[in-house]
Design a protein around this motif. Structure first.
Motif, mmCIF file in Angstrom:
data_model
loop_
_atom_site.group_PDB
_atom_site.id
_atom_site.type_symbol
_atom_site.label_atom_id
_atom_site.label_comp_id
_atom_site.label_asym_id
_atom_site.label_seq_id
_atom_site.Cartn_x
_atom_site.Cartn_y
_atom_site.Cartn_z
ATOM 1 N N ASP A 1 0.831 -1.212 0.000
ATOM 2 C CA ASP A 1 0.000 0.000 0.000
ATOM 3 C C ASP A 1 0.865 1.261 0.000
ATOM 4 O OD1 ASP A 1 -2.520 -1.336 0.219
ATOM 5 O OD2 ASP A 1 -1.986 -1.813 2.285
ATOM 6 N N GLN A 2 2.160 1.062 -0.139
ATOM 7 C CA GLN A 2 3.095 2.191 -0.089
ATOM 8 C C GLN A 2 2.940 2.994 1.201
ATOM 9 O OE1 GLN A 2 5.705 2.939 -2.010
ATOM 10 N NE2 GLN A 2 5.283 0.993 -2.990
ATOM 11 N N VAL A 3 2.760 2.297 2.289
ATOM 12 C CA VAL A 3 2.714 2.977 3.582
ATOM 13 C C VAL A 3 3.724 2.283 4.495
ATOM 14 C CG1 VAL A 3 0.549 1.748 4.094
ATOM 15 C CG2 VAL A 3 1.263 3.567 5.565
ATOM 16 N N PHE A 4 4.510 3.127 5.189
ATOM 17 C CA PHE A 4 5.660 2.581 5.897
ATOM 18 C C PHE A 4 5.641 2.964 7.373
ATOM 19 C CE2 PHE A 4 6.762 2.818 1.454
ATOM 20 C CZ PHE A 4 7.302 1.559 1.232
ATOM 21 N N ASN A 5 6.364 2.145 8.128
ATOM 22 C CA ASN A 5 6.551 2.362 9.553
ATOM 23 C C ASN A 5 6.853 3.847 9.825
ATOM 24 O OD1 ASN A 5 7.287 2.226 12.186
ATOM 25 N ND2 ASN A 5 8.858 0.657 11.917
ATOM 26 N N GLY A 6 6.064 4.485 10.655
ATOM 27 C CA GLY A 6 6.322 5.882 11.016
ATOM 28 C C GLY A 6 5.485 6.889 10.236
ATOM 29 N N ASP A 7 4.788 6.451 9.180
ATOM 30 C CA ASP A 7 3.950 7.390 8.421
ATOM 31 C C ASP A 7 2.769 7.819 9.293
ATOM 32 O OD1 ASP A 7 5.593 7.169 6.295
ATOM 33 O OD2 ASP A 7 4.258 5.960 5.051
ATOM 34 N N ILE A 8 2.447 9.107 9.228
ATOM 35 C CA ILE A 8 1.354 9.624 10.047
ATOM 36 C C ILE A 8 0.178 10.015 9.149
ATOM 37 C CG2 ILE A 8 0.657 11.523 11.580
ATOM 38 C CD1 ILE A 8 3.408 11.401 12.825
ATOM 39 N N GLY A 9 -1.027 9.647 9.563
ATOM 40 C CA GLY A 9 -2.203 9.967 8.755
ATOM 41 C C GLY A 9 -3.407 10.231 9.628
ATOM 42 N N GLU A 10 -4.576 10.258 8.997
ATOM 43 C CA GLU A 10 -5.806 10.529 9.746
ATOM 44 C C GLU A 10 -6.883 9.535 9.335
ATOM 45 O OE1 GLU A 10 -7.131 14.661 9.687
ATOM 46 O OE2 GLU A 10 -9.189 13.925 9.830
ATOM 47 N N VAL A 11 -7.598 9.012 10.324
ATOM 48 C CA VAL A 11 -8.708 8.093 10.004
ATOM 49 C C VAL A 11 -9.803 8.934 9.354
ATOM 50 C CG1 VAL A 11 -10.423 6.488 10.937
ATOM 51 C CG2 VAL A 11 -8.156 6.635 12.000
ATOM 52 N N VAL A 12 -10.153 8.589 8.110
ATOM 53 C CA VAL A 12 -11.164 9.415 7.432
ATOM 54 C C VAL A 12 -12.506 8.694 7.276
ATOM 55 C CG1 VAL A 12 -9.597 10.971 6.221
ATOM 56 C CG2 VAL A 12 -10.161 8.765 5.191
ATOM 57 N N ALA A 13 -12.496 7.390 7.410
ATOM 58 C CA ALA A 13 -13.787 6.680 7.298
ATOM 59 C C ALA A 13 -13.704 5.308 7.931
ATOM 60 C CB ALA A 13 -14.174 6.528 5.823
ATOM 61 N N ILE A 14 -14.853 4.844 8.393
ATOM 62 C CA ILE A 14 -14.969 3.459 8.855
ATOM 63 C C ILE A 14 -16.224 2.904 8.186
ATOM 64 C CG2 ILE A 14 -15.433 1.958 10.852
ATOM 65 C CD1 ILE A 14 -13.811 3.983 12.557
ATOM 66 N N PHE A 15 -16.068 1.787 7.494
ATOM 67 C CA PHE A 15 -17.207 1.199 6.795
ATOM 68 C C PHE A 15 -17.620 -0.098 7.451
ATOM 69 C CE2 PHE A 15 -15.097 3.566 3.297
ATOM 70 C CZ PHE A 15 -16.129 4.469 3.069
ATOM 71 N N GLU A 16 -18.900 -0.313 7.499
ATOM 72 C CA GLU A 16 -19.385 -1.586 8.037
ATOM 73 C C GLU A 16 -19.404 -2.622 6.924
ATOM 74 O OE1 GLU A 16 -22.877 -1.108 10.319
ATOM 75 O OE2 GLU A 16 -21.959 0.432 11.574
ATOM 76 N N GLU A 17 -19.560 -3.870 7.348
ATOM 77 C CA GLU A 17 -19.516 -5.005 6.414
ATOM 78 C C GLU A 17 -20.394 -4.831 5.181
ATOM 79 O OE1 GLU A 17 -20.538 -8.850 7.978
ATOM 80 O OE2 GLU A 17 -19.214 -8.484 9.664
ATOM 81 N N ASP A 18 -21.625 -4.373 5.447
ATOM 82 C CA ASP A 18 -22.568 -4.332 4.328
ATOM 83 C C ASP A 18 -22.475 -3.040 3.525
ATOM 84 O OD1 ASP A 18 -23.411 -2.731 6.292
ATOM 85 O OD2 ASP A 18 -25.373 -3.668 6.605
#
Ligand SMILES: Nc1ncnc2c1ncn2[C@@H]1O[C@H](COP(=O)(O)OP(=O)(O)OP(=O)(O)O)[C@@H](O)[C@H]1O
Length: 773
Positions: free
Chosen positions: A625-642
């Protein structure tokens, strides 16, 4: 069979209805099961099971061992520690099992024939002796093979899982072990559990020892001693060592092998080490003991350095021409390089490999830009990457060990910059696309933040550097050493045949920066209490440990009131636990900055809650995913199963330039990042840094750690805590000497090379570029 199935005897037996989620690489699955029976107080007809499974077949009945968990959103789930297929114990049941979809091409008639001939224990008879199927009249060869293979594949793994569970070895490790040894697993585990320590990453010596003891094996067994040696060497890597001196290795191995029944002598350990050395499982060299991967990494790196520096630069520019060129750049940039800076540019252009070091604000970036511009003028090449038809033709290659450091390098130079892993085409496994056979494109390589590069990565990188490439290494030797083994930058700096220039004059300080002043005072061991007076970019808020969290939240509250962007403020701390540790600081800051609120989605991951809007840090490399140890980001969404086509719960994090979707099993790779560890902050900079320093951190407080922390602050630094703890900490040197032999390797290999005359000696003392204009 069930009695000894699992140390944890809570089970649910049932038919697998359908798989909700499946990860083929990790073998992690979530599935819906129709409950046939359980010894738990569970009265529902169906249950969701989750865990690591080799393969699950719809319609098959399994017995799952594990525990019920209550998931914040999905309710009750059964987390599986081990399982096995329930082989029906009636003739009818067995016939439908053998004629199920699982056994491709086997119909009811054939299944009936088998059961009639072999009886109700047909399955175990076949597993014990696959040839027994030839006794079944009229059974074709293909059918025989299908049955044996299917049973071995399914039952084989399950059998292993059940067996390993007795030793508290979970499904995930069982999967790793089974992938390696297949049906030989149990046999091997009984005969030689110590081979697992050699072959299976993460399989501990203590586990092997426990299994061997249970099986009544001798404690002076050479395999045990060998595994002890490997374990001690692996453990030493975590402390950054590349090798252990023989005496220390013997002593540490002696300690873990110690047992009340039988003493293990140093001679016995030495004999085993010599055997392991013959088999190339360890390398004994000059009285030092290495793990092979480290020995070859160090050897390979030293040989690449030798190869690079023994090649000459084809056409050297005269000093006069160089001065003219640098003078032109000064005019264009409207600045005048200091003597050290000028010397650094000159030396880098003349050298195949040069190291540029210096504390914050000494102009390293300014010099990098100067070198690039001067190189472009000398070689008449463009520094605009878009003016090249092929990307590979662009002569400058810029890289750094972390994503954030690469981003900073890109921002400060305006040129493309990558992480070293990406530059080398790392695909997440052990292999890199770029190596000695397929080397890097480009003519001039600049690697920033080199203090973070360990010996493994340094070796990978340097073998991919072609002979005609010039290399500039940039770093600050006073920062923390690499997390991985080695101390490559400081070992390189010790060699007097590799040109190096150290910048001392501080330029940013002239703009009135207390942070820079403090950093240099720490570097020069001249920091005293007077320097901790508040200034426009610095303040020290005195408080005790139990007030640290409150003080930090108050600073944030003020910042919010003033309308500052809280994302610009980064708290850095050395420890997770304790009253002023990272965990509690994060908890308090999450409550303040991103509290629970109606409509805002959240998920619980172990002890923390990840909520939409949370600032988070990635804890491991996830190259796919091109994301590495130490990268900082923000949770922008959480999706449920359906809510998505994959029918799984997902959490989306936005990093600087990409969004990454996480599934539940990967949530543990994230943590809150309102406060992060100083180690994780290496290679990053933040507009405002808050640094708590209290005496309870004393185990961690060191000069290089505090220096690294305060130099992360670009605009402001707020230290909160105890002044004495800070002043005491900056005096403590990192006494944990790392055992590396790179220095010796380099001095041997570069013996023929002339000693570099130019290391920070400016020859033409009084000549300025203007003399040539
Ligand atoms: N010779 C110079 N004359 C005037 N200003 C300079 C000179 N060299 C550097 N500076 C200025 O000093 C500041 C720090 O320089 P630079 O960013 O190159 O240092 P650095 O060592 O890369 O710092 P850091 O490691 O903190 O990023 C910059 O604002 C830069 O423009």
């Amino acid at each position: 069979m069930e009695d000894n199935q699992n140390i944890d005897s809570e089970f649910i037996k049932g038919e697998l209805l359908y798989t909700i989620f499946q990860n083929d690489i990790e073998h992690f699955s979530i599935a819906k099961v129709k409950v046939h029976g359980t010894n738990l107080e569970y009265n529902e007809k169906e249950v969701v099971v989750k865990g690591y499974f080799s393969s699950l077949q719809e319609g098959t009945v399994y017995q799952f061992f594990g525990k019920l968990e209550r998931h914040a959103k999905f309710g009750i789930q059964f987390s599986v520690a081990s399982y096995h297929t329930v082989i029906p114990d009636t003739k009818e049941g067995l016939i439908s099992y053998l004629s199920s979809d699982m056994f491709y091409g086997i119909g009811k008639k054939t299944a009936k024939k088998i059961v009639e001939h072999l009886g109700e224990t047909a399955v175990s008879k076949i597993l014990n002796n696959p040839n027994i199927l030839s006794e079944v009249p009229g059974l074709k060869k293909e059918a025989r093979e299908t049955i044996v293979k299917t049973l071995q594949e399914n039952q084989g793994f399950e059998h292993v899982v059940v067996y390993l569970a007795k030793y508290n070895i979970g499904l995930r490790m069982a999967q790793k072990i089974y992938d390696k040894y297949k049906d030989e697993t149990i046999d091997l585990l009984q005969k030689d559990p110590y081979c697992f320590v050699f072959d299976i990453e993460g399989f501990g010596f203590q586990t092997a020892d426990m299994i061997a003891k249970k099986n009544g094996q001798s404690l002076s067994n050479p395999n045990r001693i060998g595994a002890g040696c490997i374990y001690i060497l692996q453990r030493s890597v975590q402390d950054g060592h590349v090798y252990l001196p023989l005496a220390q290795c013997l002593q540490e191995v002696g300690v873990i092998l110690r047992n009340p029944e039988q003493a293990i002598s140093e001679e016995q350990i030495t004999d085993v080490l010599s055997e392991l050395n013959k088999e190339k499982k360890v390398i004994l060299q000059h009285g030092n003991v290495y793990l092979p991967s480290l020995y070859y990494a160090e050897d390979g790196f030293a040989s690449s350095v030798q190869r690079l520096v023994s090649n000459q630069i084809e056409e050297e520019t005269t000093l006069a021409d160089l001065m003219k060129i640098i003078g032109d750049i000064e005019e264009e940039e409207v600045l005048s390089y200091g003597k050290e800076q000028f010397h650094a540019i000159e030396q880098a252009l003349k050298s195949k490999l040069m190291i540029l070091t210096g504390g914050p604000g000494t102009g390293k970036t300014t010099v990098i830009k100067g070198i690039i511009q001067a190189y472009a003028k000398i070689h008449r090449v463009s520094i605009d990457p878009t003016s090249y038809e092929h990307r590979a033709d662009f002569p400058f290659v810029l890289a750094a060990p972390t994503g954030r450091a690469a981003k900073r390098l890109h921002e400060s130079t305006g040129l493309p910059a990558l992480t070293i892993h990406r530059l080398l085409g790392w695909n997440g496994s052990e292999s890199f696309e770029k190596d000695e056979h397929d080397q890097l494109d480009g003519k001039f390589l600049i690697i920033d933040e080199f203090s973070m590069v360990d010996i493994w990565l340094a070796n990978q990188l340097f073998k991919a550097i072609p002979n005609d490439m010039q290399v500039l290494i940039v770093g600050d030797e006073d920062q923390l050493p690499s997390v991985g083994p080695g101390q490559v930058l400081s070992d390189l700096l010790e060699n007097n045949r590799i040109p190096k220039v150290s910048l001392h004059e501080v330029y940013r300080q002239k703009e009135g920066s207390k942070i820079i002043q403090l950093a240099h005072a720490i570097k020069n061991d001249s920091c005293n209490i007077d320097l901790l007076q508040n200034d426009k970019d610095f303040s020290f808020i005195a408080c005790r440990e139990n007030h640290v969290v409150k003080v930090i939240t108050q600073v944030f509250e003020k910042a919010i009131q003033k309308g500052l962007d809280v994302r610009d403020i980064q708290v850095l701390a050395p420890m997770y636990k304790t009253e002023a540790g990272i965990t509690l600081i994060n908890k308090a800051l999450q409550d303040l900055i991103n509290p629970k609120s109606k409509g805002k989605r959240e998920v619980k991951v172990n002890d923390i809650v990840l909520r939409v809007g949370d600032k988070v840090i990635q804890l491991v490399n996830q190259p796919e995913d091109q994301v590495f140890n130490g990268d900082i980001g923000e949770v922008v969404a959480i999706f449920e199963e359906d809510e998505n086509t994959d029918h799984v719960e997902q959490l989306v994090v936005s990093f600087d330039d990409r969004e990454v979707v996480y599934e539940r099993k990967d949530y543990i790779n994230l943590m809150h990042a309102y406060c992060i560890s100083i180690h994780k902050s290496q290679g990053s900079e933040f507009p405002i840094v808050i640094l708590p320093v209290v005496s309870t951190y004393h185990r961690m407080l060191r000069k290089n750690l505090l220096y690294t922390a305060i130099t992360r602050g670009k605009q402001s630094l707020i230290i909160c805590g105890e002044k004495q703890a800070f002043l005491h900490g900056i005096k403590k040197l990192d006494t944990n000497k790392r055992f590396t032999s790179l220095k010796e390797q380099l001095s041997e290999r570069l013996l023929e090379m002339p000693i570099s005359q130019n290391n920070n000696k400016i020859e033409e003392e009084d000549i300025s570029p203007y003399d040539f204009m």
